[in-house]
Each structure stands twice: as structure tokens, then as C-alpha cells.
Write an enzyme that holds these catalytic residues in place. Structure first.
Site, PDB file in Angstrom:
ATOM      1  N   VAL A  52       0.722  -1.222   0.000  1.00 41.69           N
ATOM      2  CA  VAL A  52      -0.016  -0.027   0.097  1.00 41.69           C
ATOM      3  C   VAL A  52       0.857   1.292  -0.111  1.00 41.69           C
ATOM      4  CG1 VAL A  52      -1.591   1.292   1.312  1.00 41.69           C
ATOM      5  CG2 VAL A  52      -1.841  -1.261   1.132  1.00 41.69           C
ATOM      6  N   CYS A  53       2.038   1.212   0.678  1.00 44.74           N
ATOM      7  CA  CYS A  53       2.911   2.360   0.989  1.00 44.74           C
ATOM      8  C   CYS A  53       3.214   2.845  -0.397  1.00 44.74           C
ATOM      9  CB  CYS A  53       4.095   1.989   1.720  1.00 44.74           C
ATOM     10  SG  CYS A  53       3.699   1.343   3.453  1.00 44.74           S
TER      11      CYS A  53
END
Length: 199
Positions: A52-53
Site C-alpha cells: 500500500v505504501c
């Protein structure tokens, strides 16, 4: 999650820091104090080379022009080292890397910053997805902290900054779902009726 030890409170000065960041492919010392006089968005994220980062950091970086138009600085921070950050920046986006970055990526391996802001997941030594909006005087105006699996919204962050800036300039308050150009409320018992009578 616990906010034990957090020094970050709405309406209070944001915890200051000075650390090494990756800026334009190089290492540079960054401090919160150097951004006094403008709004700051400080994003915490768990780890480099995850899932996700990169979607979040790339989304904020790619829209930096919109933040600059509002005179806003954006920074991302994790508990990884600056060497890890640089390797991630130098990794192609198609391989899960960040590629060219338009925002500083702050490193703080000793957890001091993430602990001060109340986002440190103590058992894993990583940060939750905290987002902090700091005003030109260094005062915290907004805090959100997501659990690890869910990313944040650039659109909502921009909306919040525009709302804070409107209040700063005009002294009126912004109702739910306010966007630039929408009606605001004059903060007073009698004055607010003009808004409520329409809605």
C-alpha cells in the site's frame, strides 16, 4: 494501537524533529522548523518495499503541484533508514519502487518521531498510517491514523487544507463535505441561522 507517549495533540505545537531525508536522490537534513510559515502535511507509513505504501507516497508526490499552489509542504516518514529509502526511490515503479520523488522521504530508525506523534506500533517497530496537518504557526490542526491495510486520500487531504486556509482567512467555519466555493457558516447563534435555514 496505543497513543501512549504521544506528544501530538490538536491545537498544540507539533513535535519538532530533525532527521536525514532522501531529497532529489540525495541525503539532506530536514527539520520541521524550517517549514514555519506554511502548512505541512506529514505522512507516516509502515515500511519501504511494501504494498500500500508506494501507492500513497506516489499519489502525494505526483500531485505536489496542487499542494504547492496552496503553499503546502508534504513529507513522508518511516522507521526505515535513509539508505533503504534511497534504494526504494531508485527502484522502478513497475517493480514496486517509488521512482522519481517530488517530496522528501524522512528516515528515523530510532523511532523518536513516530513515537512522539503517537503512530509507533511498538511490537513491530513500524509506524501506523498517520497523517498530520500542521499550520503555518506549527500547530496541529488535523490527525488521522489508519491501520496498516488501508491507504489515505490525496483529495481529502487537499480539501482539509483548503478548509483550514479558508477559516484562517475568513473566520467562518466549514460544514460537512465543504469544498471551495461551497457555503460556510458564520460562527454565532444568530449568524449561523442563515446557513441552517437553507439546509
Amino acid at each position: 494501537m496505543t497513543l501512549a507517549g504521544s506528544k501530538a495533540f490538536i491545537g498544540q505545537p507539533a513535535p519538532n524533529f530533525k532527521t536525514t531525508a532522501v531529497v532529489n536522490g540525495d541525503f539532506k537534513e530536514i527539520s520541521l522548523g524550517q517549514f514555519k510559515g506554511k502548512y505541512v502535511v506529514l505522512l507516516f507509513y509502515p515500511l519501504d518495499f511494501t504494498f500500500v505504501c508506494p501507492t500513497e507516497i506516489i499519489a502525494f508526490s505526483d500531485r505536489i503541484a496542487e499542494f504547492k499552489q496552496l503553499d503546502v509542504a508534504v513529507m513522508a516518514c518511516s522507521t526505515d533508514s535513509h539508505f533503504s529509502h534511497l534504494a526504494w526511490v531508485n527502484t522502478d515503479r513497475k517493480m514496486g519502487g517509488l521512482g522519481q520523488m517530488n517530496i522528501p522521504i524522512l528516515a528515523y530508525t530510532n523511532h523518536v518521531i513516530s513515537r512522539a506523534y503517537g503512530v509507533l506500533k511498538e511490537d513491530d517497530g513500524i509506524a501506523y498510517r498517520g497523517l498530520f496537518i500542521i499550520d503555518p504557526k506549527g500547530i496541529l490542526g488535523q490527525i488521522t491514523i489508519n491501520d496498516l491495510p488501508v491507504g489515505r486520500s490525496v483529495d481529502e487531504t487537499l480539501r482539509l487544507i483548503q478548509a483550514f486556509q479558508f477559516v484562517d482567512k475568513h473566520g467562518e467555519v466549514c460544514p460537512a463535505n465543504w469544498h471551495p466555493g461551497s457555503e460556510t457558516i458564520k460562527p454565532g447563534v444568530k449568524e449561523s441561522k442563515a446557513y441552517f435555514e437553507k439546509h
